[in-house]
Design a protein around this motif. Sequence first.
Motif, PDB file in Angstrom:
ATOM      1  N   ASN A  60       0.854  -1.161  -0.249  1.00 25.18           N
ATOM      2  CA  ASN A  60       0.100  -0.100  -0.127  1.00 25.18           C
ATOM      3  C   ASN A  60       0.788   1.223   0.016  1.00 25.18           C
ATOM      4  N   PRO A  61       1.602   1.583  -1.143  1.00 27.16           N
ATOM      5  CA  PRO A  61       2.436   2.817  -1.142  1.00 27.16           C
ATOM      6  C   PRO A  61       1.893   3.980  -1.042  1.00 27.16           C
ATOM      7  N   GLU A  62       0.629   4.272  -1.321  1.00 26.27           N
ATOM      8  CA  GLU A  62       0.101   5.602  -0.999  1.00 26.27           C
ATOM      9  C   GLU A  62      -0.357   5.897   0.484  1.00 26.27           C
ATOM     10  N   TYR A  63      -0.144   4.784   1.398  1.00 25.45           N
ATOM     11  CA  TYR A  63      -0.464   5.029   2.739  1.00 25.45           C
ATOM     12  C   TYR A  63       0.856   5.466   3.502  1.00 25.45           C
ATOM     13  N   THR A  64       0.800   6.499   4.214  1.00 25.30           N
ATOM     14  CA  THR A  64       1.988   6.804   4.986  1.00 25.30           C
ATOM     15  C   THR A  64       1.920   6.674   6.380  1.00 25.30           C
ATOM     16  N   HIS A  65       2.410   5.979   7.170  1.00 23.47           N
ATOM     17  CA  HIS A  65       2.339   5.791   8.544  1.00 23.47           C
ATOM     18  C   HIS A  65       3.085   6.839   9.200  1.00 23.47           C
ATOM     19  N   PRO A  66       2.532   7.380  10.181  1.00 15.75           N
ATOM     20  CA  PRO A  66       3.254   8.582  11.173  1.00 15.75           C
ATOM     21  C   PRO A  66       4.681   8.422  11.288  1.00 15.75           C
ATOM     22  N   PHE A  67       5.016   7.081  11.420  1.00 12.61           N
ATOM     23  CA  PHE A  67       6.600   6.830  11.663  1.00 12.61           C
ATOM     24  C   PHE A  67       7.479   6.823  10.466  1.00 12.61           C
ATOM     25  N   MET A  68       6.833   7.003   9.239  1.00 11.36           N
ATOM     26  CA  MET A  68       7.279   7.185   8.009  1.00 11.36           C
ATOM     27  C   MET A  68       7.374   8.599   7.412  1.00 11.36           C
ATOM     28  N   LYS A  69       6.694   9.618   8.239  1.00 11.51           N
ATOM     29  CA  LYS A  69       6.582  10.999   7.776  1.00 11.51           C
ATOM     30  C   LYS A  69       7.830  11.552   8.460  1.00 11.51           C
ATOM     31  N   LEU A  70       8.454  12.780   7.558  1.00 12.82           N
ATOM     32  CA  LEU A  70       9.584  13.433   8.202  1.00 12.82           C
ATOM     33  C   LEU A  70       8.928  14.593   8.635  1.00 12.82           C
ATOM     34  N   ASN A  71       9.698  15.259   9.728  1.00 15.79           N
ATOM     35  CA  ASN A  71       9.324  16.578  10.260  1.00 15.79           C
ATOM     36  C   ASN A  71      10.620  17.416  10.402  1.00 15.79           C
ATOM     37  N   HIS A 145      10.743  -8.045  30.561  1.00 13.82           N
ATOM     38  CA  HIS A 145       9.358  -8.121  30.218  1.00 13.82           C
ATOM     39  C   HIS A 145       9.106  -6.922  29.540  1.00 13.82           C
ATOM     40  N   LEU A 146       8.394  -7.355  28.513  1.00 12.16           N
ATOM     41  CA  LEU A 146       7.818  -6.218  27.526  1.00 12.16           C
ATOM     42  C   LEU A 146       7.137  -4.996  28.037  1.00 12.16           C
ATOM     43  N   ASP A 147       6.310  -5.373  28.901  1.00 12.92           N
ATOM     44  CA  ASP A 147       5.360  -4.467  29.486  1.00 12.92           C
ATOM     45  C   ASP A 147       6.091  -3.239  30.339  1.00 12.92           C
ATOM     46  N   LYS A 148       7.092  -3.928  30.655  1.00  9.02           N
ATOM     47  CA  LYS A 148       8.349  -2.680  31.487  1.00  9.02           C
ATOM     48  C   LYS A 148       8.928  -1.666  30.362  1.00  9.02           C
ATOM     49  N   LEU A 149       9.180  -2.377  29.211  1.00  5.49           N
ATOM     50  CA  LEU A 149       9.802  -1.584  28.474  1.00  5.49           C
ATOM     51  C   LEU A 149       9.051  -0.607  27.601  1.00  5.49           C
ATOM     52  N   ILE A 150       7.763  -1.119  27.232  1.00  7.59           N
ATOM     53  CA  ILE A 150       6.993  -0.129  26.235  1.00  7.59           C
ATOM     54  C   ILE A 150       6.738   1.363  26.909  1.00  7.59           C
ATOM     55  N   GLY A 151       6.246   1.479  28.101  1.00  7.05           N
ATOM     56  CA  GLY A 151       6.223   2.662  28.577  1.00  7.05           C
ATOM     57  C   GLY A 151       7.164   3.692  28.380  1.00  7.05           C
ATOM     58  N   PRO A 152       8.271   3.368  28.778  1.00  5.85           N
ATOM     59  CA  PRO A 152       9.496   4.279  28.555  1.00  5.85           C
ATOM     60  C   PRO A 152       9.936   4.630  26.970  1.00  5.85           C
ATOM     61  N   VAL A 153       9.744   3.695  26.339  1.00  7.38           N
ATOM     62  CA  VAL A 153      10.305   3.773  24.917  1.00  7.38           C
ATOM     63  C   VAL A 153       9.028   4.585  24.195  1.00  7.38           C
ATOM     64  N   LYS A 154       7.726   4.378  24.534  1.00  5.41           N
ATOM     65  CA  LYS A 154       6.655   4.801  24.079  1.00  5.41           C
ATOM     66  C   LYS A 154       6.598   6.442  24.004  1.00  5.41           C
ATOM     67  N   VAL A 155       7.379   6.923  25.203  1.00  6.05           N
ATOM     68  CA  VAL A 155       7.465   8.534  25.331  1.00  6.05           C
ATOM     69  C   VAL A 155       8.170   9.091  24.192  1.00  6.05           C
ATOM     70  N   LEU A 156       9.130   8.463  23.465  1.00  4.84           N
ATOM     71  CA  LEU A 156      10.030   9.039  22.290  1.00  4.84           C
ATOM     72  C   LEU A 156       9.053   8.730  21.073  1.00  4.84           C
ATOM     73  N   LEU A 157       8.453   7.469  20.914  1.00  2.04           N
ATOM     74  CA  LEU A 157       7.693   7.161  19.973  1.00  2.04           C
ATOM     75  C   LEU A 157       6.545   8.022  19.817  1.00  2.04           C
ATOM     76  N   ASP A 158       5.811   8.414  20.816  1.00  2.00           N
ATOM     77  CA  ASP A 158       4.777   9.434  20.653  1.00  2.00           C
ATOM     78  C   ASP A 158       5.116  10.680  20.405  1.00  2.00           C
ATOM     79  N   ALA A 159       6.426  11.161  20.983  1.00  2.00           N
ATOM     80  CA  ALA A 159       6.803  12.532  20.597  1.00  2.00           C
ATOM     81  C   ALA A 159       7.077  12.476  18.977  1.00  2.00           C
ATOM     82  N   TYR A 160       7.687  11.522  18.339  1.00  2.00           N
ATOM     83  CA  TYR A 160       7.928  11.363  16.982  1.00  2.00           C
ATOM     84  C   TYR A 160       6.705  11.621  16.038  1.00  2.00           C
TER      85      TYR A 160
END
Length: 200
Positions: A60-71, A145-160
Motif C-alpha cells: 500500500n505505497p500511498e499510505y504513509t504511517h506517522p512513523f514514516m513521515k519526516l518533520n 518483560h515487554l510491559d516494563k519496556l513499552i512505557g519508557p520507549v513509547k515516550v519517544l515514539l509518541d513524541a515522534y
Amino acid sequence: MAAGKEIRGKIKSVENTKKITKAMEMVAASKMRKAQERMRAARPYSDKVRNIAANLGKANPEYTHPFMKLNDAKVAGFIVVTTDKGLCGGMNTNVLRAVTGKLREAQAAGVESHAVAIGNKGLGFLNRIGAKVVSHVTQLGDTPHLDKLIGPVKVLLDAYAEGKVNAVYLSYTRFINTMKQEPVIEQLLPLSAAKLQADA
C-alpha cells in the motif's frame, strides 16, 4: 608450630575461595548460555517483523504511517540500552562512547537531544553528562518483560508521531561472541520503506 598452623589456615582459605570462585564461574556460564539461547531465538522474530513491515510498505505505497513521515523538529531521540551492573569489560563503555559522539554531532548541528535510558549504567552516565533523560527503566533482570519496556520507549515514539522529535536512534551492544561485542547506533525513526525492503 604457630607458623605452620598459620600457613595451613591460609592454604585452607585459598582452597575455599577457589571452590566459591568455581561455583560462581559455573553459575555465570549457565546464565550466559541461557542468554545466548534467548538471543538466538529472538533474532528470527526480529527479522520476520522487518519482513512484514517491508511487505506492508510495498502493498500500500500511498499510505504513509506517522512513523514514516519526516518533520523538521530540532530534537533527536536516543534509546540507550546498557546493563544495570558493571564487571562486563568494555560493553557499556563502548556503547556510551558511541552515544557521546552522536550527542556531540547533534549539538553541533543545533539539535537538542532527548534520551530514554534502559539500564542503570546508561542512566547514571546520561545524568552525569547533563543529557535530558525523558524516561528510564532499570533493574530489568536477566529476562526483561515487554510491559516494563513499552512505557519508557513509547515516550519517544509518541513524541515522534506528534512531530516533536525528528529522529529516534537505538543504541545497544550487538553480541558477536563471548570475546567480541560491538556498539551499534541505528536509526529507528523515521522508517524508510526502501531500507525495510533492503533489510528484509
